[in-house]
Design a protein around this motif. Structure first.
Motif, mmCIF file in Angstrom:
data_model
loop_
_atom_site.group_PDB
_atom_site.id
_atom_site.type_symbol
_atom_site.label_atom_id
_atom_site.label_comp_id
_atom_site.label_asym_id
_atom_site.label_seq_id
_atom_site.Cartn_x
_atom_site.Cartn_y
_atom_site.Cartn_z
ATOM 1 N N ALA A 19 0.831 -1.202 0.000
ATOM 2 C CA ALA A 19 0.000 0.000 0.000
ATOM 3 C C ALA A 19 0.865 1.251 0.000
ATOM 4 C CB ALA A 19 -0.914 0.004 1.225
ATOM 5 N N PRO A 20 0.551 2.208 -0.848
ATOM 6 C CA PRO A 20 1.310 3.463 -0.849
ATOM 7 C C PRO A 20 0.973 4.291 0.382
ATOM 8 C CG PRO A 20 -0.550 3.615 -2.347
ATOM 9 C CD PRO A 20 -0.514 2.197 -1.853
ATOM 10 N N VAL A 21 1.906 5.129 0.766
ATOM 11 C CA VAL A 21 1.672 6.069 1.853
ATOM 12 C C VAL A 21 1.057 7.340 1.263
ATOM 13 C CG1 VAL A 21 2.765 7.499 3.618
ATOM 14 C CG2 VAL A 21 3.553 5.149 3.237
ATOM 15 N N THR A 22 -0.027 7.797 1.847
ATOM 16 C CA THR A 22 -0.667 9.024 1.380
ATOM 17 C C THR A 22 0.176 10.227 1.761
ATOM 18 O OG1 THR A 22 -2.864 8.024 1.608
ATOM 19 C CG2 THR A 22 -2.760 10.427 1.536
ATOM 20 N N VAL A 23 0.452 11.074 0.781
ATOM 21 C CA VAL A 23 1.245 12.284 0.986
ATOM 22 C C VAL A 23 0.290 13.445 1.231
ATOM 23 C CG1 VAL A 23 2.907 13.885 -0.033
ATOM 24 C CG2 VAL A 23 3.093 11.417 -0.495
ATOM 25 N N VAL A 24 0.300 13.971 2.456
ATOM 26 C CA VAL A 24 -0.598 15.064 2.825
ATOM 27 C C VAL A 24 0.224 16.333 3.037
ATOM 28 C CG1 VAL A 24 -2.330 15.885 4.454
ATOM 29 C CG2 VAL A 24 -2.177 13.442 3.931
ATOM 30 N N ALA A 25 -0.105 17.361 2.292
ATOM 31 C CA ALA A 25 0.602 18.632 2.369
ATOM 32 C C ALA A 25 0.042 19.467 3.507
ATOM 33 C CB ALA A 25 0.476 19.385 1.048
ATOM 34 N N HIS A 26 0.896 19.845 4.441
ATOM 35 C CA HIS A 26 0.479 20.586 5.624
ATOM 36 C C HIS A 26 0.239 22.058 5.290
ATOM 37 C CE1 HIS A 26 1.369 22.300 9.807
ATOM 38 N NE2 HIS A 26 0.252 21.605 9.922
ATOM 39 N N ARG A 27 -1.007 22.436 5.233
ATOM 40 C CA ARG A 27 -1.410 23.810 4.914
ATOM 41 C C ARG A 27 -0.936 24.230 3.524
ATOM 42 N NH1 ARG A 27 0.300 26.457 10.790
ATOM 43 N NH2 ARG A 27 -0.619 24.786 12.059
ATOM 44 N N GLY A 28 -0.748 23.261 2.664
ATOM 45 C CA GLY A 28 -0.286 23.546 1.311
ATOM 46 C C GLY A 28 1.208 23.309 1.198
ATOM 47 N N ASP A 29 1.918 24.288 0.659
ATOM 48 C CA ASP A 29 3.370 24.199 0.457
ATOM 49 C C ASP A 29 4.007 25.391 1.170
ATOM 50 O OD1 ASP A 29 5.808 23.363 -0.505
ATOM 51 O OD2 ASP A 29 5.473 24.036 -2.557
ATOM 52 N N PRO A 30 3.984 25.400 2.521
ATOM 53 C CA PRO A 30 4.237 26.638 3.282
ATOM 54 C C PRO A 30 5.671 27.132 3.253
ATOM 55 C CG PRO A 30 4.027 24.781 4.773
ATOM 56 C CD PRO A 30 3.657 24.278 3.406
ATOM 57 N N TYR A 31 6.638 26.294 2.889
ATOM 58 C CA TYR A 31 8.011 26.777 2.807
ATOM 59 C C TYR A 31 8.271 27.554 1.525
ATOM 60 C CZ TYR A 31 9.391 24.041 6.910
ATOM 61 O OH TYR A 31 9.520 23.538 8.189
ATOM 62 N N ARG A 32 7.338 27.491 0.595
ATOM 63 C CA ARG A 32 7.473 28.221 -0.666
ATOM 64 C C ARG A 32 6.420 29.319 -0.815
ATOM 65 N NH1 ARG A 32 8.916 22.990 -2.138
ATOM 66 N NH2 ARG A 32 10.959 22.858 -3.154
ATOM 67 N N VAL A 33 5.214 29.017 -0.332
ATOM 68 C CA VAL A 33 4.092 29.928 -0.544
ATOM 69 C C VAL A 33 3.344 30.072 0.780
ATOM 70 C CG1 VAL A 33 2.048 30.394 -1.934
ATOM 71 C CG2 VAL A 33 3.889 29.010 -2.890
ATOM 72 N N ARG A 34 2.808 31.239 1.035
ATOM 73 C CA ARG A 34 2.087 31.463 2.291
ATOM 74 C C ARG A 34 1.032 30.380 2.520
ATOM 75 N NH1 ARG A 34 1.163 36.992 4.241
ATOM 76 N NH2 ARG A 34 1.388 37.583 2.044
ATOM 77 N N GLU A 35 1.038 29.825 3.727
ATOM 78 C CA GLU A 35 0.162 28.702 4.054
ATOM 79 C C GLU A 35 -1.313 29.046 3.925
ATOM 80 O OE1 GLU A 35 -0.677 28.805 8.776
ATOM 81 O OE2 GLU A 35 1.431 28.468 8.285
ATOM 82 N N ASN A 36 -2.118 28.004 3.693
ATOM 83 C CA ASN A 36 -3.579 28.151 3.657
ATOM 84 C C ASN A 36 -4.046 29.179 2.621
ATOM 85 O OD1 ASN A 36 -4.698 26.225 5.470
ATOM 86 N ND2 ASN A 36 -3.945 27.422 7.204
#
Length: 246
Positions: A19-36
């Motif tokens: 089974a693959p592991v689900t990749v969940v982005a925390h508040r989007g991509d916050p190290y590149r773009v402002r979260e949420n």
């Protein structure tokens, strides 16, 4: 994967191996773009997220929008409580930067949104669940937070998919699990062990872990058999998984 599979220990081992592991982005991509923000969601999807975790609160006039904190201070520089602002006022202070839940669902496309409900109460939870239903997004949304908010989600939507956030190694009481009926238990990554995931799998539950940002931690969680990892570094996790499952 149904719960009966997880109750069979031999099937659990086979499932974990494939089974693959689900990749969940925390508040989007916050190290590149402002979260949420919509740009953060889009960036996370582009970099390999299977789902995006976002925080949902209500404005004064009852519009579900994306914001983790109860004020605009950290992200937007205004020490104003969101609950005291209308959607129009919040938009003016953030130059339209705070998206509505409806906009977030549209931006995510076919990807799932994991809705965290900080500070949720009965009225706000009902409004958020109703918005998801009106958008026809029930199959693309699941909810995470502590027991109180998740009990309110269950009351508002008997069919909702729930990831019960749990911050203790002491297991949830059976009466709570019976009431919430979670599909997932959602743990801080430092609490997760192989023994924990195996026990929860035997109980028919999936295991998600948050918030893992280093390859070493990600690899350890994968070895421990988690089903989902929430991270601020989607591209790093995607690369680790490619190496683990070439």
């Amino acid at each position: 994967m149904d719960s009966d599979t997880f109750r069979d220990p031999s099937a659990v081992k086979a499932a974990e191996a494939t089974a693959p592991v689900t990749v969940v982005a925390h508040r989007g991509d916050p190290y590149r773009v402002r979260e949420n923000t919509l740009r953060s969601i889009a960036s996370a999807v582009e970099r390999g997220a299977d789902a995006v975790e976002v925080d949902v609160r209500l404005t004064k006039d009852g519009v579900p929008v994306l914001l983790h904190d109860d004020t605009l201070k950290r992200l937007w520089g205004h020490d104003r409580p969101l609950a005291a602002l209308t959607y129009e006022q919040a938009g003016e202070l953030t130059y339209g930067g705070i998206p509505t839940l409806r906009e977030a669902l549209l931006t995510a496309g076919e990807k799932r949104l994991m809705l965290d409900l900080p500070g949720g109460n009965e009225d706000s939870v009902r409004t958020i669940v109703r918005t998801v239903r009106e958008c026809g997004a029930g199959e693309r949304v699941y909810y995470c937070a502590g027991a109180v908010a998740m009990l309110q989600v269950r009351a508002a939507d008997p069919a909702a998919e729930i990831a019960l956030t749990w911050t203790s190694l002491a297991p949830p009481r059976p009466v709570l699990l019976d009431a919430v009926r979670p599909r997932w238990l959602n743990y801080r990554f430092g609490l997760v062990s192989r023994e924990l995931t195996e026990r929860l799998h035997r109980d028919g539950l999936l295991v998600s872990a948050w918030t893992a940002d280093t390859p070493r931690t990600m690899r350890k969680l994968i070895r421990n058999g988690v089903d989902s990892i929430t991270t601020n570094r989607v591209d790093t996790l995607a690369a680790v998984l490619r190496k683990a499952h070439p």
